[in-house]
Design a protein around this motif. Sequence first.
Motif, mmCIF file in Angstrom:
data_model
loop_
_atom_site.group_PDB
_atom_site.id
_atom_site.type_symbol
_atom_site.label_atom_id
_atom_site.label_comp_id
_atom_site.label_asym_id
_atom_site.label_seq_id
_atom_site.Cartn_x
_atom_site.Cartn_y
_atom_site.Cartn_z
ATOM 1 N N VAL A 102 4.999 1.000 12.635
ATOM 2 C CA VAL A 102 5.259 -0.350 12.182
ATOM 3 C C VAL A 102 3.346 -0.283 11.654
ATOM 4 C CG1 VAL A 102 4.702 -2.372 12.470
ATOM 5 C CG2 VAL A 102 6.340 -1.523 13.263
ATOM 6 N N GLU A 103 2.054 -0.405 12.507
ATOM 7 C CA GLU A 103 1.562 0.013 11.750
ATOM 8 C C GLU A 103 1.054 0.527 11.300
ATOM 9 O OE1 GLU A 103 -1.449 -0.903 16.014
ATOM 10 O OE2 GLU A 103 0.137 0.151 16.569
ATOM 11 N N LEU A 104 1.116 1.864 11.340
ATOM 12 C CA LEU A 104 0.997 3.218 9.959
ATOM 13 C C LEU A 104 1.390 2.632 8.621
ATOM 14 C CD1 LEU A 104 0.396 5.583 10.493
ATOM 15 C CD2 LEU A 104 2.250 7.389 10.617
ATOM 16 N N LYS A 105 3.184 2.253 9.051
ATOM 17 C CA LYS A 105 3.564 1.038 7.916
ATOM 18 C C LYS A 105 2.643 -0.095 7.163
ATOM 19 C CE LYS A 105 7.507 -0.648 5.714
ATOM 20 N NZ LYS A 105 9.215 -0.642 6.396
ATOM 21 N N ARG A 106 2.404 -0.953 7.211
ATOM 22 C CA ARG A 106 1.183 -1.568 7.419
ATOM 23 C C ARG A 106 0.249 -1.404 6.518
ATOM 24 N NH1 ARG A 106 0.247 -4.678 12.358
ATOM 25 N NH2 ARG A 106 2.388 -5.467 12.263
ATOM 26 N N GLU A 107 -0.919 -0.156 7.317
ATOM 27 C CA GLU A 107 -1.829 0.217 7.156
ATOM 28 C C GLU A 107 -1.539 1.418 5.503
ATOM 29 O OE1 GLU A 107 -5.705 1.978 6.523
ATOM 30 O OE2 GLU A 107 -4.887 -0.056 7.718
ATOM 31 N N ALA A 108 -0.343 1.951 5.642
ATOM 32 C CA ALA A 108 0.235 3.072 4.316
ATOM 33 C C ALA A 108 -0.202 1.852 3.191
ATOM 34 C CB ALA A 108 1.433 3.642 4.882
ATOM 35 N N ILE A 109 0.135 0.246 3.471
ATOM 36 C CA ILE A 109 1.020 -0.742 2.581
ATOM 37 C C ILE A 109 -0.736 -0.756 1.897
ATOM 38 C CG2 ILE A 109 1.111 -3.205 1.765
ATOM 39 C CD1 ILE A 109 3.960 -1.898 3.822
ATOM 40 N N ARG A 110 -1.595 -1.046 2.973
ATOM 41 C CA ARG A 110 -2.901 -1.785 2.666
ATOM 42 C C ARG A 110 -3.278 -0.470 1.596
ATOM 43 N NH1 ARG A 110 -7.889 -1.432 3.675
ATOM 44 N NH2 ARG A 110 -7.623 0.710 4.934
ATOM 45 N N LEU A 111 -3.077 0.832 1.797
ATOM 46 C CA LEU A 111 -3.979 1.168 0.616
ATOM 47 C C LEU A 111 -3.602 2.117 -0.459
ATOM 48 C CD1 LEU A 111 -4.529 4.098 4.365
ATOM 49 C CD2 LEU A 111 -6.144 3.003 2.492
ATOM 50 N N GLY A 112 -2.571 1.046 -0.784
ATOM 51 C CA GLY A 112 -1.312 1.179 -1.779
ATOM 52 C C GLY A 112 0.109 1.319 -2.255
ATOM 53 N N MET A 113 0.703 1.598 -0.575
ATOM 54 C CA MET A 113 1.622 2.541 -0.380
ATOM 55 C C MET A 113 2.700 1.179 -1.181
ATOM 56 S SD MET A 113 4.443 3.821 2.014
ATOM 57 C CE MET A 113 4.996 2.428 3.244
ATOM 58 N N ARG A 114 3.885 1.880 -1.928
ATOM 59 C CA ARG A 114 5.079 0.825 -2.673
ATOM 60 C C ARG A 114 6.701 0.810 -1.663
ATOM 61 N NH1 ARG A 114 5.171 -2.714 -6.403
ATOM 62 N NH2 ARG A 114 7.186 -2.348 -6.913
ATOM 63 N N THR A 115 6.399 -0.185 -0.857
ATOM 64 C CA THR A 115 7.749 0.090 0.146
ATOM 65 C C THR A 115 9.080 0.516 -0.719
ATOM 66 O OG1 THR A 115 8.639 -1.660 0.498
ATOM 67 C CG2 THR A 115 6.824 -1.008 2.442
ATOM 68 N N LEU A 116 10.632 0.821 0.019
ATOM 69 C CA LEU A 116 11.540 1.408 -0.446
ATOM 70 C C LEU A 116 11.795 -0.556 -1.458
ATOM 71 C CD1 LEU A 116 13.023 3.221 1.919
ATOM 72 C CD2 LEU A 116 12.746 3.902 -0.385
#
Length: 564
Positions: free
Chosen positions: A525-539
């Motif tokens: 969950v924390e890894l996903k939150r950080e990835a989104i902060r870095l610009g990742m667009r989720t499914l």
Amino acid sequence: MSERLGELLVRENLISLSQLKSAQDHQRKSGDKLGYALTKLGLIGQKDLTNFLSKQYGVPSIELAEFEIDEDVLKLIPKDVCQQHLVVPVNRAGGDLIVAMSDPSNIYAIDDIKFLTGYNVQVVVASEEAIRAAIERYYAEKVDYEKIMGELDSDDVEVAEEAAEEDVIDLQRSSEEAPVVKLVNLILVDAIKKGASDIHIEPYEKSFRVRYRVDGVLYEIMNPPLKLRNAITSRIKIMSSLDIAERRLPQDGRIKIKISGGREMDFRVSVMPTLFGEKVVMRLLDKGNLQLDMTKLGFEVNQLGDFKHAIHQPYGMVLVTGPTGSGKTTSLYSALSELNKTSENISTAEDPVEFNLPGINQCQMNDGIGLNFAAALRCFLRQDPDIIMVGEIRDYETAEIAVKAALTGHLVLSTLHTNDAPSTVHRLLNMGVEPFLVTASVNAIVAQRLARKICSECKEPIKVETQALIDLGLDPERANSAQIYKGAGCRNCNDTGFKGRVACYEVMPFKDELKDFVLQGVSSVELKREAIRLGMRTLRQSALSKLVEGITTISEVVRCSAAD
């Protein structure tokens, strides 16, 4: 016309000389016309080719897929004439008949149609691929299942109920009776026409049914007589060179058939014993429909940039994740197609090899003789590889060898079964791979799902409450201005409202910040939150983009992605 067309396209800089040569080589092998060969190989778009021909011959172009042709017009030209000259009647106006052709210079075809119909022929141009599809669609024979059932229900085809007592010779004879052969052929050809990806033939205690999976959803097609279940299964086993006497163990085989136009189709056959007989599942493998152009798969611009950057690294690992049937193989094949150069040695370990790719060394796994992914990987590393593809990382042994290969100067592509990109990291850790090895080897992780596309011929706007869109995950500003669509259902989409599928992607480049998080042992969950902060667009965000663009529906967004 072929030679002249090729020269003109090169002169207009629509294709290069080397592309023309590739298309001509393909044309000599397949017997296709040059225009069809060019579009089939993806060297020029159908629209670009028809626009060019339209200007060249001074006739209008037409998009047949977006046009509904009246049945009375279709009756004017028989199917065999349409196939012979590659034409299709489009409309009738007074004494004029509008006919779509791929070669407007074909005077013989125009004269034939004038003589046959008595109408003055007005030509419009369309791509050969579009004309073939229109002939297949409009002139398809209606399948009379009731009539077939009537023939099959005759007493001349009997199979004993007790499988253990059956005589193999009798079983083989019954499976080759004309009605059974006819039904199995019908099931295979009808699945191709309907665009199915899988055929399920399922026996139950008091019923027997056939289902097709079309655009990811199963539809019941027919219910053959229960007493024929063993004969039908045996016919399929004979076609796929399996042992019809063995009914207690699962078996895997392959069927290759040729259909009209010289088109080849492969069926991957899996037979599994169940409580009331053997269930057969056939996966349709159509190389003609294999999409290897990454720009057409469904990636958003930034996502495609991140994915291409990851696969063009000299070493490291790129992982594609998702459930079975989510298009992972297509994404990997498109990446391999992009990387396939004379200067690179590419080897793949697959189970099974779905499509043959020229220039790539593909190895079929066989657990029965000890040839698994780990064994194949070890062998690849002694074969001077540059790029390795592993069909799936299932265990620690395969993961360990793949990671070591990625750390020693090789690019490794593979798949995993996880729900999203961030949770893939923890799947590797759970397998036993050390965190520092994961951070050192992984370039990027891509999660994907397939959403059904709205049928272009019956697409219509609908009203949706703004709050409902906000609840899905759209920001209020986009939710206020978004126009949502659905398919009403028509002949083109078999009244489903959907035609074709598009991939929704979640691309997570493994940046330094994420590597630090992994080494610290944080949760998914924390890894996903950080990835989104870095610009990742989720499914979910990717699926919502397809919704706002009018490509898919709200129900598909909910079906193929989870809320963030």
